[in-house]
Design a protein around this motif. Structure first.
Motif, PDB file in Angstrom:
ATOM      1  N   CYS A  81      11.185   0.470  -1.506  1.00  0.00           N
ATOM      2  CA  CYS A  81      10.090  -0.764  -1.464  1.00  0.00           C
ATOM      3  C   CYS A  81       8.959  -0.497  -2.291  1.00  0.00           C
ATOM      4  CB  CYS A  81      10.078  -1.453   0.028  1.00  0.00           C
ATOM      5  SG  CYS A  81       9.395  -2.902   0.317  1.00  0.00           S
ATOM      6  N   LEU A  82       8.685  -1.205  -2.952  1.00  0.00           N
ATOM      7  CA  LEU A  82       7.313  -1.220  -3.682  1.00  0.00           C
ATOM      8  C   LEU A  82       6.803  -2.645  -3.716  1.00  0.00           C
ATOM      9  CD1 LEU A  82       8.458   0.463  -7.157  1.00  0.00           C
ATOM     10  CD2 LEU A  82       7.610   1.618  -4.888  1.00  0.00           C
ATOM     11  N   TYR A  83       5.619  -2.662  -2.874  1.00  0.00           N
ATOM     12  CA  TYR A  83       5.073  -4.090  -2.733  1.00  0.00           C
ATOM     13  C   TYR A  83       3.612  -4.159  -3.129  1.00  0.00           C
ATOM     14  CZ  TYR A  83       2.504  -2.712   1.485  1.00  0.00           C
ATOM     15  OH  TYR A  83       1.934  -1.844   2.347  1.00  0.00           O
ATOM     16  N   ALA A  84       3.176  -5.328  -3.636  1.00  0.00           N
ATOM     17  CA  ALA A  84       1.742  -5.578  -3.900  1.00  0.00           C
ATOM     18  C   ALA A  84       1.059  -5.682  -3.015  1.00  0.00           C
ATOM     19  CB  ALA A  84       1.808  -6.670  -4.988  1.00  0.00           C
ATOM     20  N   GLY A  85       0.605  -4.631  -2.106  1.00  0.00           N
ATOM     21  CA  GLY A  85      -0.142  -4.782  -1.065  1.00  0.00           C
ATOM     22  C   GLY A  85      -1.461  -5.400  -0.881  1.00  0.00           C
ATOM     23  N   SER A  86      -2.235  -5.683  -1.986  1.00  0.00           N
ATOM     24  CA  SER A  86      -3.389  -6.790  -1.929  1.00  0.00           C
ATOM     25  C   SER A  86      -2.989  -8.109  -1.893  1.00  0.00           C
ATOM     26  CB  SER A  86      -3.828  -6.672  -3.257  1.00  0.00           C
ATOM     27  OG  SER A  86      -3.209  -6.954  -4.544  1.00  0.00           O
ATOM     28  N   LEU A  87      -1.999  -8.548  -1.895  1.00  0.00           N
ATOM     29  CA  LEU A  87      -1.525 -10.128  -1.862  1.00  0.00           C
ATOM     30  C   LEU A  87      -0.154 -10.225  -0.792  1.00  0.00           C
ATOM     31  CD1 LEU A  87      -1.909 -11.134  -5.674  1.00  0.00           C
ATOM     32  CD2 LEU A  87      -3.285 -11.558  -3.933  1.00  0.00           C
ATOM     33  N   VAL A  88       0.527  -8.972  -0.750  1.00  0.00           N
ATOM     34  CA  VAL A  88       1.539  -9.315   0.255  1.00  0.00           C
ATOM     35  C   VAL A  88       1.488  -8.432   1.552  1.00  0.00           C
ATOM     36  CG1 VAL A  88       4.170  -8.624   0.583  1.00  0.00           C
ATOM     37  CG2 VAL A  88       3.196  -9.358  -1.840  1.00  0.00           C
TER      38      VAL A  88
END
Length: 255
Positions: A30-37
């Motif tokens: 799982c690769l997630y855009a942590g600044s917005l998710v």
């Protein structure tokens, strides 16, 4: 294996689609855009999954993770904020996947403008007042905008505008919109819609800059502008439910 580009919605984990939640819960990577998710969105990843915040990573680095997963035969949940089709930066990722013959699918999510309208408690298209929504952005530090896609050109239509990446350019937005919408046109700024610290600031084209400055908001906000933001007064009912106008599901007019 397959890479699933998953729209996580604007921030509220409960706005995940059932399909999105299922795929995140099944993929071993799982690769997630942590600044917005928020992390809560990917908390359903399976035990032992490789979960990585891609905010500090480059495109080369995220693609390297996908290539490694491909070699292991592991599906990847590539989680983006909102809906991936809008400012999701997936086009360049897809280009690389195609070059490496890696399968992918796109799972839509709730876009920020829809969540913002819900938070405002109103419709963005009002009969005979505004029937179109323009989704656009300011260039700022991002890639430049195409020559014809200016706020001034969009303002000429009178449509409802949903402006991304513009919170630091409110003076410029005022300069371009005021001649067409008027300085008293309603504007709403929705900060971190769907997050626990969500904030809504209402104003007009002429005073929204001062209100946002006082609230010390400098990022992660969507700007909505246009006459429909005022809610409308005296507008006609939609023809959809007009008893005098039959349609295929209501073939006879009602007196």
């Amino acid at each position: 294996m397959t890479v699933f580009f998953i729209g996580a919605g604007p921030g509220d984990p409960e706005l995940l689609t059932i399909k999105a939640q299922r795929l995140i819960g099944e993929c071993p990577v799982c690769l997630y855009a942590g600044s917005l998710v928020p992390e809560q969105v990917v908390a359903c990843a399976p035990e032992g999954a490789r979960v990585m915040d891609t905010a500090p990573m480059t495109l080369d680095e995220t693609h390297a993770e996908i290539l490694a997963a491909h070699q292991r035969g592991e599906n990847v949940a590539r989680v983006h904020s909102g809906d991936p089709s809008l400012y999701g930066a997936i086009a360049e990722q897809i280009r690389r996947l195609k070059a490496d013959d890696i399968d992918y699918q796109i799972v839509p999510g709730v876009p920020a403008y829809a969540a913002a309208a819900a938070a405002l408690g109103q419709e963005l298209t009002i009969p005979e007042l505004a029937q179109s929504i323009v989704l656009t952005r300011m260039s700022m530090k991002s890639t430049s905008m195409p020559a014809g896609e200016t706020l001034e050109n969009f303002a000429k239509t009178g449509a409802t505008l949903a402006i991304h990446l513009g919170i630091r350019a409110l003076r410029e937005i005022e300069r371009q919109l005021a001649p067409y919408y008027g300085s008293d046109c309603p504007v709403a700024v929705v900060y971190r819609v769907g997050w626990p610290d969500q904030m809504i600031i209402r104003g007009t084209i002429s005073d929204i800059h001062a209100k946002v400055r006082d609230a010390k908001i400098t990022r992660t906000a969507l700007i909505l502008a246009g006459p429909a933001l005022g809610g409308g007064h005296g507008f006609p009912d939609s023809a959809l439910y007009d008893a005098a106008r039959p349609h295929v599901l209501r073939p006879k007019a009602k007196a």
